[in-house]
Write an enzyme that holds these catalytic residues in place. Sequence first.
Site, PDB file in Angstrom:
ATOM      1  N   LEU A   1       0.834  -1.201   0.000  1.00 24.09           N
ATOM      2  CA  LEU A   1       0.000   0.000   0.000  1.00 24.09           C
ATOM      3  C   LEU A   1       0.863   1.243   0.000  1.00 24.09           C
ATOM      4  CD1 LEU A   1      -2.688  -0.956   2.647  1.00 24.09           C
ATOM      5  CD2 LEU A   1      -3.003  -0.829   0.189  1.00 24.09           C
TER       6      LEU A   1
ATOM      7  N   GLY B   1       8.947   5.914   6.320  1.00 25.03           N
ATOM      8  CA  GLY B   1      10.268   5.906   6.915  1.00 25.03           C
ATOM      9  C   GLY B   1      10.528   4.667   7.744  1.00 25.03           C
ATOM     10  N   PHE B   2       9.453   4.067   8.276  1.00 28.76           N
ATOM     11  CA  PHE B   2       9.645   2.981   9.212  1.00 28.76           C
ATOM     12  C   PHE B   2       9.426   1.616   8.604  1.00 28.76           C
ATOM     13  CE2 PHE B   2       8.552   6.189  12.590  1.00 28.76           C
ATOM     14  CZ  PHE B   2       9.889   6.423  12.852  1.00 28.76           C
ATOM     15  N   GLY B   3       8.996   1.576   7.397  1.00 25.60           N
ATOM     16  CA  GLY B   3       8.772   0.264   6.808  1.00 25.60           C
ATOM     17  C   GLY B   3       7.721   0.320   5.725  1.00 25.60           C
TER      18      GLY B   3
ATOM     19  N   ASP C   1       4.079  13.950  14.290  1.00 22.16           N
ATOM     20  CA  ASP C   1       4.365  13.846  12.852  1.00 22.16           C
ATOM     21  C   ASP C   1       3.080  14.049  12.056  1.00 22.16           C
ATOM     22  OD1 ASP C   1       6.002  13.671  10.685  1.00 22.16           O
ATOM     23  OD2 ASP C   1       6.116  11.474  10.674  1.00 22.16           O
TER      24      ASP C   1
END
Length: 660
Positions: A343, A347-349, A465
Amino acid sequence: MCPPRAFESLFLALLLLGGGIPIQVGCFSFDFPKFSDQNASDLLMLSENSRIDVEAIQITPNVRIDSYLENKSGRAFYKKQFRLWSKSKGVTATFNTTFLLNISPATPNTPVGEGMAFILAADSTLPDGSDGQWLGIETAASNGSSGVVAVEFDTRKSYPDDLDDNHVGLDVNSINSIKQVSLGGYGVNLSSGNDASVRVVYDGKNITVAVLVMSNGTGEYTPLISLPLVLSDYLPEMVFVGFSASTSNYTELNCVRAWEFEGEDIGEDVNLLWVWITVPVVVIVLISGIFFYLYWERKNRERPEDAYQGMEDQIRGSSMAPRMFKLRELRKATGNFNPKNKLGKGGFGTVYKGLLADKEVAVKRVSKDSRQGKQEFIAEVTTIGSLRHKNLVKLIGWCYEKRELLIVYEYMPHGSLDKFVFGDDKLGSEEQPLSWEKRHIIIHGVAQALDYLHNGCEKRVLHRDIKASNIMLDSDFSARLGDFGLARTIQQSDVTHHSTKEIAGTPGYMAPETFLVGRATVETDIYAFGVLVLEVICGRKPANTGEHNDYNNGIVYWLWELRRKDRILDAVDSRLKGEFDEDEMVGMLVLGLACCHPNPHQRPSMRTVLQILTGEAPPPLLPTERPAFVWPAMPPSFKEDTDTAFIKSQSTPFTDIAGR
Ligand SMILES: *[C@@H]1O[C@H](CO)[C@@H](O)[C@H](O)[C@H]1NC(C)=O
Ligand SMILES: *[C@@H]1O[C@H](CO)[C@@H](O)[C@H](O)[C@H]1NC(C)=O
Ligand SMILES: *[C@@H]1O[C@H](CO)[C@@H](O)[C@H](O)[C@H]1NC(C)=O
Ligand SMILES: *[C@@H]1O[C@H](CO)[C@@H](O)[C@H](O)[C@H]1NC(C)=O
Ligand SMILES: *[C@@H]1O[C@H](CO)[C@@H](O)[C@H](O)[C@H]1NC(C)=O
Ligand SMILES: *[C@@H]1O[C@H](CO)[C@@H](O)[C@H](O)[C@H]1NC(C)=O
Ligand SMILES: *[C@@H]1O[C@H](CO)[C@@H](O)[C@H](O)[C@H]1NC(C)=O
Ligand SMILES: *[C@@H]1O[C@H](CO)[C@@H](O)[C@H](O)[C@H]1NC(C)=O
């Protein structure tokens, strides 16, 4: 295929003292569409005089290779023995076989002899003296007591009992057939050199022999012999299956060109002594295997990094522990993280779409080299897991296994807001631009979510964020705030907040003071919210270098500039085509700018923002010129309207999650 058979299971034999459970056993089957030398050495046993040539078994010598064809016999068997019956189990196997035989004169227009046979034999060796009339089946000595059952294809009438020189017979332990059928009446000439397809079927009680009679191109098997016959009365439990043939003073070429055999596998005999020895050994091996596996699993789970130890306990210990999934389940749900189900990537995965029990979910797979480590992961799972608000993305569960960190959210069919608001081609402008009404509802939704985080839940949470790509849209285009990945970073920054590394967030959404205080506060979240409001209205990214010179300092400066020129409505997204209430729009732009006030103390609280949005409070008062950014900011005690909660929040800057 083969039907299942009762099989004495080792374990039940032990536990039930001789009882059995039915289990499916395999077939004894093979198929040779043609023969090769490889087949011969791997799977077949060929006697003297027998060989493979021209893709067929030549049971007796072949004129192309051998000089002497007279007085020869040969046998060809499948290497593995077939279990025909089992005394201990009291069962008989069924089988059927189809083969293509070809008998031709060795030299044209010479009389032929003697014939060939399909045989089931106790002994695979070729008996001496089985040439001539014996067809490789019997010898003068063995006739009458041999342990061979044969279906013979006889091309010579060699003794008075033989019917003619073109017949099929069924032989049981004797060369004298118990039944013979002449093929003349069926239009089949065995020695004509034409292929003849034969099928032999044994159902455990009766044996049937049929030949394929071809007429005008199509053919069907015509039964020639069908008799009750109990093979176990004449043959041992294990038999060899194959062919034999012979020549005499008269010769012929005896070939098998194809052979298919399908037999029931009734399994091995059960030897009780063997069971008593084997079962305890198997049980001991199994139990130690299980112990070893559990030990290994445990070790494997805890070893990777000490930092990961007890993660489960930490998450479970949190007030509203979300469901823990097995890696296996999530693998299955996402098609083993199939790139097709991707999808998005942050930044984290990577986030994958998945299907859990027919429910669509989004699975975030934290990449192993991401900054989001165990603490961030726990923070995200426990933070968002304990929150319930209609404008927050709902967390369904999590998984930590084999060093994989996974978070499962509800699936948002429309994806993230940035796709809809930025006219930028790079971001997929194929989406229809949202109407002002929808944008207003989205802004209101985000404001409600933020107010809930700041003021409404048990513990104050800073999102840290906020940006268009972290706002998800559900099926009704309601805003859902997601991605709490940074929330924990700030928590950790509690310990080492002076490090610039701790500055988290996205450029363009970060309040000017962020770089000075180096940590998140309620006001930095509000600043980011202000930027979000402006970008949703303008359809522009917050820091868009390029095109406009006056835009280079970002959306906030650009809007202050337009406000100074009293042309603030010029900023509104042209794709709205002017379809909005101008006063309302100006109010909204001013609210956005107020949230982006350079002095954090001058920014309205989320509570106030909500009141302004619902019309309960008047729009904020805002100078027409951008106030200068002064640091340290003017302390709140100089402020006219004093909202005590608000002030408290200033004097003790919050880290992301702080008790109130
Ligand atoms: C052939 O034998 C197998 C095994 O006994 C059986 O499953 C299959 O149905 C038989 N086929 C025919 C055509 O009789
Ligand atoms: C026998 O060999 C032929 C040709 O090499 C091959 O096509 C066929 O599969 C083999 N038969 C079996 C049962 O292995
Ligand atoms: C074949 O066997 C027959 C009968 O035993 C014998 O008369 C004949 O000479 C043999 N032929 C050859 C070529 O050995
Ligand atoms: C073979 O054995 C059967 C049964 O013992 C006997 O009837 C028959 O005559 C024998 N045939 C020959 C050719 O010896
Ligand atoms: C069968 O074919 C062979 C070879 O063509 C021939 O010699 C023989 O006479 C034929 N037999 C009958 C019964 O037609
Ligand atoms: C074959 O011949 C038979 C009669 O001899 C006839 O009934 C049948 O339709 C024919 N089949 C074909 C495929 O020509
Ligand atoms: C099989 O043999 C039984 C007797 O054992 C008989 O009643 C039955 O008709 C036979 N079936 C066939 C198809 O020959
Ligand atoms: C085979 O041929 C030889 C002569 O070539 C003859 O003496 C003998 O009787 C024949 N045997 C048979 C079984 O026909």
